[in-house]
Design a protein around this motif. Structure first.
Motif, PDB file in Angstrom:
ATOM      1  N   THR A   9       0.815  -1.207   0.000  1.00  0.00           N
ATOM      2  CA  THR A   9       0.000   0.000   0.000  1.00  0.00           C
ATOM      3  C   THR A   9       0.850   1.257   0.000  1.00  0.00           C
ATOM      4  N   ASN A  10       0.427   2.220  -0.809  1.00  0.00           N
ATOM      5  CA  ASN A  10       0.950   3.583  -0.764  1.00  0.00           C
ATOM      6  C   ASN A  10      -0.219   4.481  -0.358  1.00  0.00           C
ATOM      7  N   ILE A  11      -0.094   5.106   0.785  1.00  0.00           N
ATOM      8  CA  ILE A  11      -1.189   5.855   1.389  1.00  0.00           C
ATOM      9  C   ILE A  11      -1.233   7.270   0.824  1.00  0.00           C
ATOM     10  N   THR A  12      -2.423   7.675   0.368  1.00  0.00           N
ATOM     11  CA  THR A  12      -2.623   9.030  -0.145  1.00  0.00           C
ATOM     12  C   THR A  12      -3.432   9.880   0.818  1.00  0.00           C
ATOM     13  N   PRO A  51       6.742  -0.038  -1.619  1.00  0.00           N
ATOM     14  CA  PRO A  51       5.487   0.420  -1.015  1.00  0.00           C
ATOM     15  C   PRO A  51       5.755   1.081   0.333  1.00  0.00           C
ATOM     16  N   GLN A  52       4.870   1.972   0.733  1.00  0.00           N
ATOM     17  CA  GLN A  52       5.000   2.622   2.035  1.00  0.00           C
ATOM     18  C   GLN A  52       4.698   1.647   3.175  1.00  0.00           C
ATOM     19  N   PHE A  53       3.803   0.696   2.920  1.00  0.00           N
ATOM     20  CA  PHE A  53       3.327  -0.197   3.970  1.00  0.00           C
ATOM     21  C   PHE A  53       3.034  -1.563   3.373  1.00  0.00           C
ATOM     22  N   ARG A  81     -10.094   1.934   1.798  1.00  0.00           N
ATOM     23  CA  ARG A  81      -8.686   1.708   1.436  1.00  0.00           C
ATOM     24  C   ARG A  81      -8.435   2.169   0.007  1.00  0.00           C
ATOM     25  N   HIS A  82      -9.347   1.845  -0.902  1.00  0.00           N
ATOM     26  CA  HIS A  82      -9.204   2.273  -2.298  1.00  0.00           C
ATOM     27  C   HIS A  82      -9.208   3.796  -2.419  1.00  0.00           C
ATOM     28  N   ALA A  83     -10.061   4.456  -1.634  1.00  0.00           N
ATOM     29  CA  ALA A  83     -10.165   5.915  -1.712  1.00  0.00           C
ATOM     30  C   ALA A  83      -8.936   6.607  -1.128  1.00  0.00           C
ATOM     31  N   GLY A  84      -8.276   5.967  -0.149  1.00  0.00           N
ATOM     32  CA  GLY A  84      -7.173   6.620   0.536  1.00  0.00           C
ATOM     33  C   GLY A  84      -5.800   6.039   0.269  1.00  0.00           C
ATOM     34  N   SER A  85      -5.709   5.181  -0.758  1.00  0.00           N
ATOM     35  CA  SER A  85      -4.405   4.588  -1.059  1.00  0.00           C
ATOM     36  C   SER A  85      -4.415   3.982  -2.453  1.00  0.00           C
ATOM     37  N   THR A  86      -3.241   3.637  -2.909  1.00  0.00           N
ATOM     38  CA  THR A  86      -3.105   2.754  -4.059  1.00  0.00           C
ATOM     39  C   THR A  86      -2.494   1.475  -3.506  1.00  0.00           C
ATOM     40  N   SER A  87      -3.080   0.356  -3.881  1.00  0.00           N
ATOM     41  CA  SER A  87      -2.671  -0.909  -3.276  1.00  0.00           C
ATOM     42  C   SER A  87      -2.578  -2.020  -4.299  1.00  0.00           C
ATOM     43  N   LYS A  88      -1.791  -3.008  -3.940  1.00  0.00           N
ATOM     44  CA  LYS A  88      -1.802  -4.308  -4.610  1.00  0.00           C
ATOM     45  C   LYS A  88      -2.243  -5.302  -3.554  1.00  0.00           C
TER      46      LYS A  88
END
Length: 99
Positions: A9-12, A51-53, A81-88
């Protein structure tokens, strides 16, 4: 067959994280999931972007992991999670005689 859910996750926008952790953790544990790590202490050895996390969860089976991921209970937290990050979000079976 046991599977690992690996979430990078990369948190936006961090506003979702507290509620997500508080509410999703018991959901995972109730399904027999086990957190192996939840960390921002990541060392990139290959690739272009660290990734950040990262979170790694062991689920007893692919069916259980998919049931969690597609559940009505998890849906609002997944959306947050989708609204506040980009994730795999990866599912990786434990193979090669490891079980």
């Amino acid at each position: 067959m046991t599977v690992l859910a690996i979430i990078e996750t990369n948190i936006t926008d961090p506003s979702w994280i507290e509620a997500y952790t508080k509410e999703v953790t018991p959901m995972v544990l109730d399904l027999g999931g086990r957190y192996l790590t939840r960390t921002d202490n990541i060392e990139l050895l290959e690739g272009d972007e660290k990734p950040q996390f990262s979170v790694v969860v062991e689920f007893p089976s692919k069916e259980v992991a998919l049931g969690f991921y597609h559940s009505k209970e998890y849906e609002p937290y997944k959306k947050a999670r989708h609204a506040g990050s980009t994730s795999k979000f990866l599912l990786v079976p434990i193979e090669n005689g490891a079980e």
